[in-house]
Design a protein around this motif. Sequence first.
Motif, PDB file in Angstrom:
ATOM      1  N   ARG A  17      -4.734 -18.353  32.650  1.00 47.14           N
ATOM      2  CA  ARG A  17      -3.595 -17.592  33.148  1.00 47.14           C
ATOM      3  C   ARG A  17      -2.320 -18.268  32.700  1.00 47.14           C
ATOM      4  O   ARG A  17      -1.305 -17.621  32.465  1.00 47.14           O
ATOM      5  CB  ARG A  17      -3.646 -17.512  34.673  1.00 47.14           C
ATOM      6  N   LEU A  18      -2.380 -19.590  32.586  1.00 46.35           N
ATOM      7  CA  LEU A  18      -1.263 -20.398  32.129  1.00 46.35           C
ATOM      8  C   LEU A  18      -1.793 -21.348  31.059  1.00 46.35           C
ATOM      9  O   LEU A  18      -2.744 -22.096  31.299  1.00 46.35           O
ATOM     10  CB  LEU A  18      -0.659 -21.200  33.284  1.00 46.35           C
ATOM     11  N   LEU A  19      -1.180 -21.309  29.864  1.00 51.87           N
ATOM     12  CA  LEU A  19      -1.630 -22.130  28.748  1.00 51.87           C
ATOM     13  C   LEU A  19      -0.509 -23.071  28.336  1.00 51.87           C
ATOM     14  O   LEU A  19       0.615 -22.643  28.063  1.00 51.87           O
ATOM     15  CB  LEU A  19      -2.027 -21.244  27.567  1.00 51.87           C
ATOM     16  N   LEU A  20      -0.825 -24.361  28.279  1.00 52.61           N
ATOM     17  CA  LEU A  20       0.123 -25.382  27.882  1.00 52.61           C
ATOM     18  C   LEU A  20      -0.184 -25.796  26.452  1.00 52.61           C
ATOM     19  O   LEU A  20      -1.264 -26.339  26.177  1.00 52.61           O
ATOM     20  CB  LEU A  20       0.042 -26.591  28.811  1.00 52.61           C
ATOM     21  N   LEU A  21       0.751 -25.542  25.535  1.00 59.69           N
ATOM     22  CA  LEU A  21       0.584 -25.851  24.121  1.00 59.69           C
ATOM     23  C   LEU A  21       1.426 -27.071  23.775  1.00 59.69           C
ATOM     24  O   LEU A  21       2.652 -27.039  23.899  1.00 59.69           O
ATOM     25  CB  LEU A  21       1.015 -24.663  23.252  1.00 59.69           C
ATOM     26  N   ASP A  22       0.771 -28.134  23.311  1.00 60.41           N
ATOM     27  CA  ASP A  22       1.459 -29.398  23.040  1.00 60.41           C
ATOM     28  C   ASP A  22       1.629 -29.586  21.528  1.00 60.41           C
ATOM     29  O   ASP A  22       0.694 -29.965  20.823  1.00 60.41           O
ATOM     30  CB  ASP A  22       0.664 -30.561  23.635  1.00 60.41           C
ATOM     31  N   LEU A  34       3.543 -22.544  28.461  1.00 61.29           N
ATOM     32  CA  LEU A  34       4.471 -23.668  28.374  1.00 61.29           C
ATOM     33  C   LEU A  34       4.277 -24.269  26.991  1.00 61.29           C
ATOM     34  O   LEU A  34       3.138 -24.575  26.604  1.00 61.29           O
ATOM     35  CB  LEU A  34       4.184 -24.732  29.434  1.00 61.29           C
ATOM     36  N   LEU A  35       5.365 -24.422  26.246  1.00 61.29           N
ATOM     37  CA  LEU A  35       5.278 -24.839  24.848  1.00 61.29           C
ATOM     38  C   LEU A  35       6.142 -26.056  24.588  1.00 61.29           C
ATOM     39  O   LEU A  35       7.371 -25.995  24.715  1.00 61.29           O
ATOM     40  CB  LEU A  35       5.726 -23.686  23.941  1.00 61.29           C
TER      41      LEU A  35
END
Length: 252
Positions: free
Chosen positions: A167-172, A201-202
């Motif tokens: 539902r929420l993806l954090l891309l580092d 979140l990117l």
Amino acid sequence: MVPAAAPSSPLLEARHLVRRFGALVAVNDVSFTVPSGEVLGIAGPNGSGKSTLFNVITGIPFGPSSGEVLLDGRPMTGQGAERIARSGLLRTFQKDAEFGTLTAFENAYASACFNAGRKGEEGRDAAARALKDAGLPEARWSLPSHALTVFERKQLMIASALAGAPRLLLLDEPAAGLTQPEVAGLDALIRTVRDRGVTILLIEHVLSLLLAVSDRLMVLDQGRIIAEGLPSEVVRNPAVVTAYLGSRGAAA
């Protein structure tokens, strides 16, 4: 009179997050919210605490020293990385994190099983959908992941996350090491993920990509938020310019 609708709760809420390593405070009283459907860009100079913030949000490899993370109003802090992932909060990493000897399809399928509890035919369908959404050519699915190109491994990393039903993806820093045409492909991929209903979140040092895809931008420096708002406004903030260029560069 018709009563006004109550404002919807944010998908993610970070409350006063702190992460200490001895005397070093890598994340220092960070609070912010992310509504469903938003792409929140996170910028800052090297060592500003960006990846550490992702660590404490997801519990991988550690949680916060203090503070709280809530997903849809439910506390995530202290739940353990597996339960956090199965709640729909997933991340990627700066470096390759796939299983190098497994095929691309097996990597995506493993995520579907572990992170989303999808096994058998359901898991295989989820893996195939994720690989297609990520744009990885089907002819490459049967290759071991170590045989893929740099950009294909980025696609696989995002596909594996998608197979886990985020539902929420954090891309580092997904654009690290990519050519300009590949960055353009990543831009399209991030937009595809957002259009599938995933909040993002990117963290990214390629500012052209960050500014192009972000609805809102947050900048960290020395573990603190120094600016937050519309990307076009944040990049002109004097504190942001100073953080990136130093006081002499900002005055030039």
